[in-house]
Design an enzyme around this catalytic site. Sequence first.
Site, PDB file in Angstrom:
ATOM      1  CG  HIS A 227       0.255  -3.683   1.022  1.00  2.71           C
ATOM      2  ND1 HIS A 227       0.318  -3.940  -0.333  1.00  2.71           N
ATOM      3  CD2 HIS A 227      -0.869  -4.297   1.459  1.00  2.71           C
ATOM      4  CE1 HIS A 227      -0.725  -4.669  -0.687  1.00  2.71           C
ATOM      5  NE2 HIS A 227      -1.460  -4.908   0.380  1.00  2.71           N
ATOM      6  CG  ASP A 255       2.834  -3.388  -2.497  1.00  2.96           C
ATOM      7  OD1 ASP A 255       3.259  -3.871  -1.421  1.00  2.96           O
ATOM      8  OD2 ASP A 255       1.636  -3.317  -2.783  1.00  2.96           O
ATOM      9  N   GLY A 335      -7.653  -8.830   1.060  1.00  3.16           N
ATOM     10  CA  GLY A 335      -7.210 -10.192   1.342  1.00  3.16           C
ATOM     11  C   GLY A 335      -6.513 -10.837   0.171  1.00  3.16           C
ATOM     12  CB  SER A 337      -2.690  -7.679  -0.646  1.00  3.97           C
ATOM     13  OG  SER A 337      -3.232  -6.443  -0.990  1.00  3.97           O
ATOM     14  CB  SER A 352       0.250  -3.870  -5.765  1.00  4.30           C
ATOM     15  OG  SER A 352       0.424  -2.680  -5.031  1.00  4.30           O
TER      16      SER A 352
END
Length: 383
Positions: A227, A255, A335, A337, A352
Amino acid sequence: MRRTRLHRVAVAALLLLGSWAVAGSSPAGAATPAAAPAPSPGLLQAMQRDLGLSAQQAKARLAAERTAMAAEPKARAAAGSAYGGSWFDDETGRLTVAVTSGASDSTLRVVRTTGATVRTVQHSARQLDTAKARLDGTSAPQGVSGWRVDPKANTLVVDVVSAARSDNDVQRFLSQARAAGPVTVRTVSAPPQTFAAGTVGGDPYYTGNVRCSIGFSVYGGFVTAGHCGQPGAGVSGWDGSYIGTFQGSSFPDNDYAWVSVGSGWWTVPVVLGWGTVPDQLVRGSAVAPVGASVCRSGSTTRWHCGTVLAHNETVNYSQGAVHQLTKTSVCAEPGDSGGSFISGDQAQGVTSGGWGNCSGGGETWFQPVNEILNRYGLTLYTA
């Protein structure tokens, strides 16, 4: 990473922003090495802080989890069609393997020879996975947070946001779930969200106005969350300079993504410790069982630890469902991720999303790293 930066920061910028790393170089998850390096004082301190352990308990737990990781594939094979799932029991310090009641005495004996404790259950893992697959083929309303197989409960668990429990669409979904197989409904306080963030200066990588965290170095680049960027999107580093380009990305449904690296940046087999623990070498990617400890590193909240709560969970984000995620009790914030999850010295996956934060607590999911490596034909960069 750029050669003009100090070694520690260089390692950070282009390598895993994660925990402390992992096993062999095989994408399929290499076997655990016979002798593990001694855990760093920083890792032990993080486990003491987040898991409520003493230093000696943390050391003992890491050793026991390493043994359980090695035993799990053997125990699964020994159980065969009677296999009902497995998890690490932090009270006994051993792997527990669920086996259906129809299993023969010889099957039980072979499973026990792997060092695992055996628990008898009604449903096999194959039956529960089939029931979950039926749910994966349906569209879930936003009031449904996610669903997974719980090997301890020997059932499907469906998470429902408390404020939406009485919603008609949620109730219809629960009826579908119960028709698919045995179900337990769990109420959660908030829906899941991804942990990308708007641009903030001085952080590891950006694409457009989004900041995310590097996961694990692979030969030719690094893996991260899908993402965070689309194929073809350019990526810049902590200093604003060009790192590379998203070569592959999938979200929702999955993801995961990978970014090629060039322009004076390079990859190294290290996970950034953020000063909480020393930067750690990556050694492989053996899968941690449910119940095992796991730590996460990201560019917002740095280093935090918890336990693996579930494998193969379907998470229903507002953008759509994502499958085969691993659920943890580790906190995270926007942040983080894409950052790395590690158990002991084994890479687990890239961050994720989740719910909550690192002030009040929460839960976070990661995309397993071996799936990403296999999907794109990548090889984990290991020491």
